[in-house]
Design an enzyme around this catalytic site. Structure first.
Site, short mmCIF file in Angstrom:
data_model
loop_
_atom_site.label_atom_id
_atom_site.label_comp_id
_atom_site.label_asym_id
_atom_site.label_seq_id
_atom_site.Cartn_x
_atom_site.Cartn_y
_atom_site.Cartn_z
N PHE A 238 0.81 -1.22 0.00
CA PHE A 238 0.00 0.00 0.00
C PHE A 238 0.84 1.27 0.00
O PHE A 238 0.38 2.31 0.47
CB PHE A 238 -0.97 0.01 1.19
CG PHE A 238 -1.83 -1.21 1.30
CD1 PHE A 238 -2.75 -1.53 0.31
CD2 PHE A 238 -1.71 -2.08 2.39
CE1 PHE A 238 -3.54 -2.65 0.41
CE2 PHE A 238 -2.49 -3.21 2.48
CZ PHE A 238 -3.40 -3.51 1.50
N THR A 609 -8.91 -9.96 -11.80
CA THR A 609 -7.97 -9.33 -10.86
C THR A 609 -8.27 -7.84 -10.72
O THR A 609 -8.10 -7.27 -9.64
CB THR A 609 -6.52 -9.55 -11.31
OG1 THR A 609 -6.40 -9.22 -12.70
CG2 THR A 609 -6.09 -10.99 -11.10
N GLU A 680 -5.03 3.31 -7.46
CA GLU A 680 -5.34 4.41 -6.55
C GLU A 680 -6.82 4.79 -6.60
O GLU A 680 -7.43 5.03 -5.55
CB GLU A 680 -4.49 5.64 -6.85
CG GLU A 680 -3.06 5.38 -7.29
CD GLU A 680 -2.15 4.80 -6.23
OE1 GLU A 680 -2.31 5.12 -5.05
OE2 GLU A 680 -1.25 4.02 -6.61
MO1 MOS Z 1 0.99 3.22 -3.94
S1 MOS Z 1 0.71 4.51 -2.39
O1 MOS Z 1 1.48 4.06 -5.25
O2 MOS Z 1 1.92 1.97 -3.38
#
Ligand code: MOS
Length: 713
Positions: A238, A609, A680
Site C-alpha cells: 500500500f 484481478t 489508486e
Molecule cells: Mo501506492 S501509495 O502508489 O503503493
C-alpha cells in the site's frame, strides 16, 4: 475503417498464475527462505520522542545465550553513503539508523540484537537498557499549527481570483480532519541479507527491487553487480515499501558485521513507527457557487504532519485544481514538522486525502443549494483539464455517474436527510469521486521463446497483490497470438531488466507496454529469420522457425517508454463511488450495506484481478471512513493503539456486497493497450461517499474521520 476483428484474450477473467502457489503456502515470501547458517535480528525501539541517548547498557544482553552481536550508534560500522548525507536539505541532521545519539521520534531503533535464534534475539533485546536526556517533544498536529512551514515541494497554486469563493452568493466553508492511518499490510516488513565476499544478496519486502538495489548501492558504495535484491512475493504494501527503510540498511550492515546471513522481521508495533503512514491532515475548504450551482471559486488549504528530519508532502490539494471546472481556484499547503516517524505515500496518496475534503464539501454545497449531488457534479463537469488547459486523453466520468446511480438505486434517495428508514435503521446514499494521474514510465522486458514453444518473460517489476504476472501473460498472449498457458512471467529480481516501482497505478501501463513491445519485436525477429510476412506468420510457425534456424531459443530484450503525449493531453483515471449505508437510530452504528465503484481506467486487461483490486480499494475506503485512526498519547509522543486489536482495519463483517463496474473503453493515447490504471482510484473518493451517505441518513456531518458511533449519538 473498422480494423479486422481478432479474438483477443484481453479482459478475460483469468485466474492468477500464482494463485495456487499462494493459497497452498508454496509461494515463498521474503522472510520464508531457509538459508543455511541464518541468524536473527531484533530491533530495540527507543522510548522517548525527542532527545539524546546518554548511555546504552548492552552487557546483560551480550551475556544472554546465543547472542552474536549488538549494534548501537556507539559501534555501528560507518557507511560511506550515510556520511555523505549526514545533513538534510533543511540543514537539520538527517536521521540515519545508528548514525548518532539523537532521538527524533518515539520508536526509533536504538539497538539491533543478532542471535542464533529469533527467540534468543527477542529475549536479549529486552535486556538492552538505554538512558536518555529528554527534550520537549511535539507530536500534536493541532497544537503546533503555529509552527507550520512551507515545504520545498507542494507549492501554492492560484487560478483566477484569490479566494473567489468569498464573493459567491452561496458558500461552504468547512474544515475536515483525516487522522494518521497506517498501511497495515498483512505481511510484516522484513529483510534477509547475506554477504559473499564483497557481494550482498538481499530478500526484502519491496515495491521495486531496482530502487532497493540502488539504495543499497548508494549507502554501501557498491556497484550493481555486487548487490542482488529479490522480492518475488509481497503480502501487501500500500505504499509502505516504496522506499528503502533504515531497518533494511541495518540488516545489510549487521550481516556484514556477523559474517553470516541475518534475518529481521519487524513487529506489528514497529510497523507503526518505522515504515511510514498517511500523515494526519487538516483541510480547510471554501466553496462558492451561484444559486443555480455553478462553482465560482474553490479554496483548498491543507496542513499535514511531517517528521522533524525529513520533508514529506501529501498532495492533498491537487485534486481541487482539476476535478471541477471552477474558474477560480486557490490552494495553499503547509507541513508541520513533528517528533514522529517519516510519513510515506499510502493508498491513493494525496488524492485520497484531498478527495475526502473536496467531495465532502461539494456534498455540503448540494444541500445548501438543494441540488442533487450528481446534478451538481454534472453542472461543474470539466470537459477539459482546467488546471493545464489541455484535453483529457479520455474521460468517461459522466458514464460512471449514471451507471453507478442506477446500480445503487439512487432514485430511492431523498434530498432531505433522515427521511428514509428501514426498521430501526436510517438509510442514506452517498457519492464520491476518484481521480488519479495515468502514468507510463520506462520499462524493459526480456522475452524468450524456446524451441518447445514455451515463452518466458522477465522484468524487475513487483507484484504487491494486484496480479501483475497474470496481466502480463494476458498482454503477451494477445500480442503473440499464443495461449496463456504457454507463457510465464517472472518478476521481483534485480537481475532482470529495468522497471520502476509498483506505485502510482502505473505498472500495467509501463511494464505492460514493454511486454507488448517485446512480444511484437519477437514476432518481427521471427519474420526476419523466416522471410515470412506478418500475414504468413502464425503462432503455429514460431517453433518451426526456431528449429529451422537450429536455435535452442530466440530472445529479445526490448525497452519501452511513452513519448510527448503528456504535453498534449491530460491523462487521468476516474472513478465514481456510490454507497448505501444504514445508521442505527439508537446506537449510531454505521453499516455500509452496498457499494458500487464505477471506473474509467481505459482497457481492463483482466476483469477478475481488476475487480479484486477495486474491491480491495473500497475496503480501504471503508477503513478510512469508519475504522482507521492511529492515535498518539501526546504526553509520551507514543502510539496507544499500535496493534491490530486497537487499530481497526475493516474485517469481513464490515464489508458489504461490493460491485465493481468498468467502462472498459481504451484510452487512445497513453499506451498501446489503452489502459490507464486502477490501483489508486479504487480507494480515492470512497471515504467521502460514506461520509456523504451518513449525512444523508442522519443529517449529521462528521468532519473528523473515522465516523465512529460516538460522533453520531
Ligand atoms: Mo501506492 S501509495 O502508489 O503503493
Amino acid at each position: 475503417m473498422e480494423k479486422e476483428l481478432k479474438k483477443s484474450v484481453i479482459g478475460e477473467p483469468m485466474d492468477r498464475v500464482d494463485g495456487r502457489l499462494k493459497v497452498t503456502g508454496a509461494a515463498t515470501y521474503s522472510a520464508e527462505f531457509n538459508i543455511p547458517n541464518l541468524t536473527y535480528a531484533v530491533l530495540v525501539s527507543g522510548t522517548i520522542a525527542s532527545g539524546t541517548i546518554t548511555a546504552i547498557d548492552t552487557r546483560a544482553a551480550e551475556r544472554a545465550p546465543g547472542v552474536l552481536t549488538i549494534i548501537t550508534h556507539l559501534n555501528a560500522p560507518q557507511l560511506a553513503g550515510y556520511q555523505a548525507s549526514a545533513i538534510a536539505a533543511n540543514g537539520k541532521p538527517n536521521y540515519r539508523v545508528f548514525g548518532g545519539d539523537k532521538i527524533f521520534f518515539n520508536g526509533q531503533p536504538v539497538a539491533m540484537v543478532v542471535a542464533d535464534t529469533f527467540e534468543r534475539a527477542t529475549y536479549a533485546a529486552s535486556l538492552v537498557k538505554a538512558t536518555y536526556q529528554k527534550d520537549e517533544h511535539k507530536t500534536s498536529l493541532e497544537d503546533n499549527l503555529a509552527n507550520a512551514i512551507s515545504p520545498s515541494r507542494g507549492k501554492d497554486y492560484q487560478r483566477g481570483a484569490i479566494d473567489a469563493y468569498k464573493t459567491a452568493p452561496v458558500q461552504v466553508e468547512q474544515t475536515y480532519m483525516l487522522p494518521t492511518e497506517v498501511h497495515s499490510p498483512m505481511e510484516l516488513h522484513n529483510t534477509t541479507a547475506m554477504w559473499d565476499g564483497d557481494k550482498v544478496t538481499v530478500y526484502t519486502k519491496s515495491q521495486g527491487v531496482k530502487a532497493t538495489q540502488q539504495s543499497i548501492m548508494n549507502t554501501f558504495k557498491l556497484t550493481d553487480d555486487k548487490v542482488q535484491v529479490n522480492s518475488r512475493f509481497v503480502g501487501g504494501a500500500f505504499g509502505s515499501a516504496l522506499r528503502t527503510w533504515p531497518h533494511e540498511i541495518a540488516t545489510v550492515m549487521a550481516a556484514k558485521k556477523v559474517g553470516r546471513p541475518v534475518k529481521l522481521l519487524l513487529t506489528r508495533e514497529q510497523q507503526f513507527t518505522m515504515v511510514g503512514y498517511r500523515p494526519k491532515t487538516i483541510q480547510k475548504i471554501g466553496l462558492g457557487a451561484t444559486a443555480d450551482g455553478q462553482l465560482v471559486g474553490i479554496t483548498h488549504e491543507s496542513y499535514s504532519q511531517s517528521s522533524v528530519f525529513e520533508e514529506f508532502t501529501e498532495g492533498s490539494n491537487n485534486v481541487s485544481r482539476f476535478l471541477y471546472a471552477s474558474p477560480n481556484v486557490t490552494t495553499r499547503y503547509k507541513i508541520i514538522p513533528l517528533n514522529v516517524g517519516a510519513p510515506a505515500p499510502m493508498r491513493g496518496p494525496g488524492e485520497a486525502t484531498g478527495a475526502y475534503a473536496i467531495e465532502s464539501a461539494l456534498d455540503e454545497l448540494s444541500y445548501k443549494l438543494n441540488i442533487d449531488p450528481i446534478a451538481l457534479r454534472l453542472k461543474n463537469y470539466a470537459e477539459n483539464d482546467p488546471e493545464r488547459n489541455l484535453p483529457y486523453s479520455s474521460k468517461y466520468l459522466k458514464e460512471c455517474y449514471s451507471i453507478g446511480a442506477e446500480k445503487i438505486g439512487w432514485s430511492n434517495r431523498s434530498q432531505t436527510p433522515g427521511a428514509v428508514k428501514e426498521g430501526d435503521w436510517l438509510v442514506g446514499y452517498g457519492i464520491g469521486c476518484g481521480v488519479f494521474g495515468a502514468h507510463r514510465g520506462r520499462a524493459t522486458a526480456k522475452i524468450r521463446i524456446n524451441a518447445d514453444g514455451n515463452v518466458n518473460i522477465q522484468c524487475a517489476t513487483a507484484d504487491i497483490g494486484p496480479g501483475t504476472a497474470t496481466s502480463m501473460v494476458l498482454i503477451a498472449s494477445d500480442a503473440l497470438g499464443m495461449p496463456t498457458d504457454k507463457i510465464t512471467f517472472e518478476l521481483g529480481n534485480s537481475a532482470f531488466p529495468q522497471a520502476g516501482q509498483q506505485g502510482g497505478s502505473s505498472t500495467v501501463s509501463s511494464v505492460g507496454s514493454a511486454v507488448h513491445d517485446a512480444s511484437l519485436a519477437l514476432k518481427k525477429k521471427l519474420m526476419e529469420l523466416s522471410g515470412k510476412t506478418e500475414s504468413d506468420l502464425s503462432p503455429g510457425n514460431y517453433t518451426d522457425i526456431i528449429k529451422q534456424q537450429n536455435l535452442p531459443y530466440l530472445e529479445i530484450t526490448q525497452g519501452s517508454q511513452g513519448g510527448d503525449e503528456g504535453s498534449k493531453y491530460s491523462m487521468y483515471s476516474f472513478s465514481a463511488h456510490f454507497c448505501k449505508v444504514h445508521v442505527h437510530s439508537v446506537t449510531g452504528q454505521v453499516k455500509v450495506v452496498k457499494a458500487v465503484a464505477v471506473v474509467d481506467a481505459g482497457t481492463i486487461i483482466n476483469h477478475k484481478t481488476a475487480g479484486s483490486q477495486m474491491i480491495g480499494g473500497v475496503v480501504g475506503g471503508i477503513g478510512m471512513a469508519l475504522t482507521e485512526e492511529a492515535l498518539f498519547d501526546d504526553r509520551y509522543g507514543r502510539y496507544i493503539n499500535g496493534n491490530f486489536a486497537d487499530y481497526h482495519v475493516p474485517v469481513h463483517a464490515d464489508v458489504p456486497d461490493i460491485e465493481a463496474v468498468f467502462i472498459d473503453k481504451p484510452d487512445p493515447v497513453l499506451n498501446p493497450m489503452g489502459t490507464k490504471g486502477i490501483g489508486e482510484i479504487s480507494i480515492i473518493g470512497f471515504a467521502p461517499a460514506i461520509a456523504n451517505a451518513v449525512y444523508n441518513a442522519t443529517g449529521k456531518r462528521v468532519r473528523e474521520m473515522p465516523i465512529t458511533p460516538d460522533k453520531l449519538i
